[in-house]
Design a protein around this motif. Structure first.
Motif, PDB file in Angstrom:
ATOM      1  N   HIS A  28       0.492  -1.384  -0.228  1.00 53.07           N
ATOM      2  CA  HIS A  28       0.072   0.045  -0.080  1.00 53.07           C
ATOM      3  C   HIS A  28       0.844   1.166   0.189  1.00 53.07           C
ATOM      4  N   ARG A  29       2.046   1.109   0.728  1.00 51.71           N
ATOM      5  CA  ARG A  29       3.022   2.283   0.518  1.00 51.71           C
ATOM      6  C   ARG A  29       4.282   2.160  -0.383  1.00 51.71           C
ATOM      7  N   GLY A  30       3.790   1.510  -1.359  1.00 54.63           N
ATOM      8  CA  GLY A  30       4.627   2.018  -2.953  1.00 54.63           C
ATOM      9  C   GLY A  30       5.997   0.912  -2.461  1.00 54.63           C
ATOM     10  N   MET A  31       6.437   0.555  -1.009  1.00 56.19           N
ATOM     11  CA  MET A  31       7.877   0.233  -0.744  1.00 56.19           C
ATOM     12  C   MET A  31       7.904  -1.099  -1.709  1.00 56.19           C
ATOM     13  N   LEU A  32       9.447  -1.545  -1.599  1.00 60.67           N
ATOM     14  CA  LEU A  32      10.011  -2.205  -2.346  1.00 60.67           C
ATOM     15  C   LEU A  32       9.607  -3.886  -0.950  1.00 60.67           C
ATOM     16  N   VAL A  33       9.049  -4.822  -1.654  1.00 59.33           N
ATOM     17  CA  VAL A  33       9.122  -6.134  -0.748  1.00 59.33           C
ATOM     18  C   VAL A  33      10.362  -7.147  -1.435  1.00 59.33           C
ATOM     19  N   VAL A  34      10.949  -7.820  -0.584  1.00 59.38           N
ATOM     20  CA  VAL A  34      12.259  -8.689  -0.518  1.00 59.38           C
ATOM     21  C   VAL A  34      11.747 -10.226   0.242  1.00 59.38           C
ATOM     22  N   TRP A  35      11.677 -10.749  -0.990  1.00 58.58           N
ATOM     23  CA  TRP A  35      11.143 -12.356  -0.525  1.00 58.58           C
ATOM     24  C   TRP A  35      12.565 -13.110  -0.048  1.00 58.58           C
ATOM     25  N   VAL A  36      13.000 -12.984   1.159  1.00 54.93           N
ATOM     26  CA  VAL A  36      13.987 -13.715   1.587  1.00 54.93           C
ATOM     27  C   VAL A  36      14.234 -15.446   2.089  1.00 54.93           C
ATOM     28  N   VAL A  37      14.300 -15.822   1.204  1.00 62.47           N
ATOM     29  CA  VAL A  37      14.409 -17.666   1.297  1.00 62.47           C
ATOM     30  C   VAL A  37      15.568 -18.327   1.679  1.00 62.47           C
ATOM     31  N   ARG A  38      15.148 -20.031   1.973  1.00 59.51           N
ATOM     32  CA  ARG A  38      16.895 -20.438   2.333  1.00 59.51           C
ATOM     33  C   ARG A  38      16.769 -21.832   0.812  1.00 59.51           C
ATOM     34  N   GLU A  39      17.091 -22.503   0.496  1.00 63.73           N
ATOM     35  CA  GLU A  39      16.896 -23.184  -1.072  1.00 63.73           C
ATOM     36  C   GLU A  39      18.088 -23.718  -1.199  1.00 63.73           C
ATOM     37  N   HIS A  40      18.023 -25.216  -0.478  1.00 66.25           N
ATOM     38  CA  HIS A  40      19.414 -25.335  -0.574  1.00 66.25           C
ATOM     39  C   HIS A  40      19.645 -27.188  -1.246  1.00 66.25           C
ATOM     40  N   ASP A  41      20.865 -27.280  -1.050  1.00 65.42           N
ATOM     41  CA  ASP A  41      20.584 -28.651  -2.471  1.00 65.42           C
ATOM     42  C   ASP A  41      20.486 -29.937  -1.564  1.00 65.42           C
ATOM     43  N   PRO A  42      19.680 -30.761  -2.860  1.00 61.60           N
ATOM     44  CA  PRO A  42      19.055 -32.062  -2.184  1.00 61.60           C
ATOM     45  C   PRO A  42      19.893 -32.995  -1.121  1.00 61.60           C
ATOM     46  N   LEU A  43      21.817 -32.684  -1.412  1.00 65.57           N
ATOM     47  CA  LEU A  43      22.944 -33.381  -0.588  1.00 65.57           C
ATOM     48  C   LEU A  43      23.520 -32.414   0.451  1.00 65.57           C
ATOM     49  N   GLY A  44      22.838 -31.226   0.847  1.00 63.17           N
ATOM     50  CA  GLY A  44      23.654 -30.889   2.104  1.00 63.17           C
ATOM     51  C   GLY A  44      24.831 -29.847   1.516  1.00 63.17           C
ATOM     52  N   ARG A  45      25.104 -30.086   0.108  1.00 57.71           N
ATOM     53  CA  ARG A  45      26.320 -29.527  -0.049  1.00 57.71           C
ATOM     54  C   ARG A  45      26.530 -27.892   0.090  1.00 57.71           C
ATOM     55  N   ASP A  46      25.304 -27.477   0.241  1.00 58.33           N
ATOM     56  CA  ASP A  46      25.445 -25.780   0.470  1.00 58.33           C
ATOM     57  C   ASP A  46      24.878 -25.359   1.437  1.00 58.33           C
ATOM     58  N   VAL A  47      24.926 -25.906   3.026  1.00 58.21           N
ATOM     59  CA  VAL A  47      24.867 -25.633   4.156  1.00 58.21           C
ATOM     60  C   VAL A  47      26.266 -25.405   5.071  1.00 58.21           C
ATOM     61  N   GLU A  48      25.240 -24.999   6.548  1.00 62.86           N
ATOM     62  CA  GLU A  48      26.180 -24.918   7.365  1.00 62.86           C
ATOM     63  C   GLU A  48      26.616 -26.253   7.048  1.00 62.86           C
ATOM     64  N   LEU A  49      28.061 -26.349   8.636  1.00 60.43           N
ATOM     65  CA  LEU A  49      28.418 -27.436   8.295  1.00 60.43           C
ATOM     66  C   LEU A  49      27.235 -28.427   9.572  1.00 60.43           C
ATOM     67  N   TYR A  50      27.041 -27.379  10.728  1.00 64.07           N
ATOM     68  CA  TYR A  50      26.118 -28.261  11.581  1.00 64.07           C
ATOM     69  C   TYR A  50      25.187 -28.735  11.395  1.00 64.07           C
ATOM     70  N   SER A  51      24.852 -28.304  10.147  1.00 62.54           N
ATOM     71  CA  SER A  51      22.898 -28.484   9.246  1.00 62.54           C
ATOM     72  C   SER A  51      23.772 -29.700   8.068  1.00 62.54           C
ATOM     73  N   GLN A  52      24.743 -30.278   8.019  1.00 67.46           N
ATOM     74  CA  GLN A  52      25.091 -31.370   6.723  1.00 67.46           C
ATOM     75  C   GLN A  52      24.160 -33.036   7.206  1.00 67.46           C
ATOM     76  N   ARG A  53      24.476 -33.021   8.637  1.00 67.04           N
ATOM     77  CA  ARG A  53      24.064 -34.506   8.563  1.00 67.04           C
ATOM     78  C   ARG A  53      22.447 -34.650   8.357  1.00 67.04           C
ATOM     79  N   MET A  54      21.211 -33.451   8.121  1.00 66.59           N
ATOM     80  CA  MET A  54      20.025 -33.546   8.081  1.00 66.59           C
ATOM     81  C   MET A  54      20.004 -34.033   6.818  1.00 66.59           C
ATOM     82  N   TYR A  55      20.457 -33.603   5.465  1.00 68.72           N
ATOM     83  CA  TYR A  55      20.914 -34.012   3.814  1.00 68.72           C
ATOM     84  C   TYR A  55      21.676 -35.364   3.899  1.00 68.72           C
ATOM     85  N   GLY A  56      21.194 -35.602   2.414  1.00 67.68           N
ATOM     86  CA  GLY A  56      22.123 -36.825   1.945  1.00 67.68           C
ATOM     87  C   GLY A  56      21.131 -37.708   0.920  1.00 67.68           C
TER      88      GLY A  56
END
Length: 193
Positions: free
Chosen positions: A47-75
């Motif tokens: 309504h105010r005419g502001m720019l809206v930026v949608w910041v999202v996480r999208e990761h590789d199915p193998l977890g090659r681009d996640v933080e080290l501590y999160s890699q255990r959830m991928y593979g």
């Protein structure tokens, strides 16, 4: 005021199903409660005419681009959270990207780290940042601290349109620190006035 809003961006951070859905391995417990406030903040920004930026996480199915501590959830044989193209990576119901808005993919906490966000905002003439979304001690905090370090004229966190696992983590441990570095912390009602 109209000119000020044209120089202001709303960053909607990580409002994705895996972060909000009950039972998700990465659910932010306070997340579901803020969905209506985030929807309202997006509507007001448009309504105010502001720019809206949608910041999202999208990761590789193998977890090659996640933080080290999160890699255990991928593979192989595992379905990690926020995989590109997955249902869990979609925005929550009630939120959608409109024409003229921008989607920014990140793989770390800060929306500024290893992305082109700062350059994009500079080119758009943005000097004020407003933040909503999840989660306060991680992605919200890191993004806000980076925005302050990058000398944005004003950095705002809408306190009831951001959330953490608990109110104590949200308010006492994080909003308190942000206020101490000059971040503006209105409620949604205050910001909408």
């Amino acid at each position: 005021m109209a000119e000020m809003w044209k120089k202001t961006v709303l960053l909607v951070i990580d409002m994705q199903k895996d972060f909000i859905a009950e039972g998700s391995s990465v659910q932010v417990l306070g997340g579901p409660a803020i969905v209506p406030a985030v929807i309202k903040a997006v509507e007001m920004s448009r309504h105010r005419g502001m720019l809206v930026v949608w910041v999202v996480r999208e990761h590789d199915p193998l977890g090659r681009d996640v933080e080290l501590y999160s890699q255990r959830m991928y593979g192989t044989g595992k379905t990690g959270p926020l995989v590109k193209g997955s249902v869990g990576g979609e925005l929550v119901d009630g939120l959608e990207i409109h024409e003229g808005e921008y989607k920014l993919v990140k793989t770390r906490f800060s929306a500024f780290f290893a992305t082109h966000l700062h350059y994009f905002l500079q080119r758009a003439g943005i000097n004020r940042v407003v933040v909503v979304g999840v989660q306060t001690p991680n992605c919200i905090r890191q993004t806000v601290f980076d925005a302050v370090e990058l000398d944005y004229e004003s950095v705002t966190v809408i306190v009831d349109a951001t959330a953490a696992a608990t109110p104590e983590v949200h308010n006492a441990a994080n909003i308190f620190d942000m206020k101490n570095i000059g971040v503006v912390t209105p409620t949604l009602q205050e910001w909408c006035k």
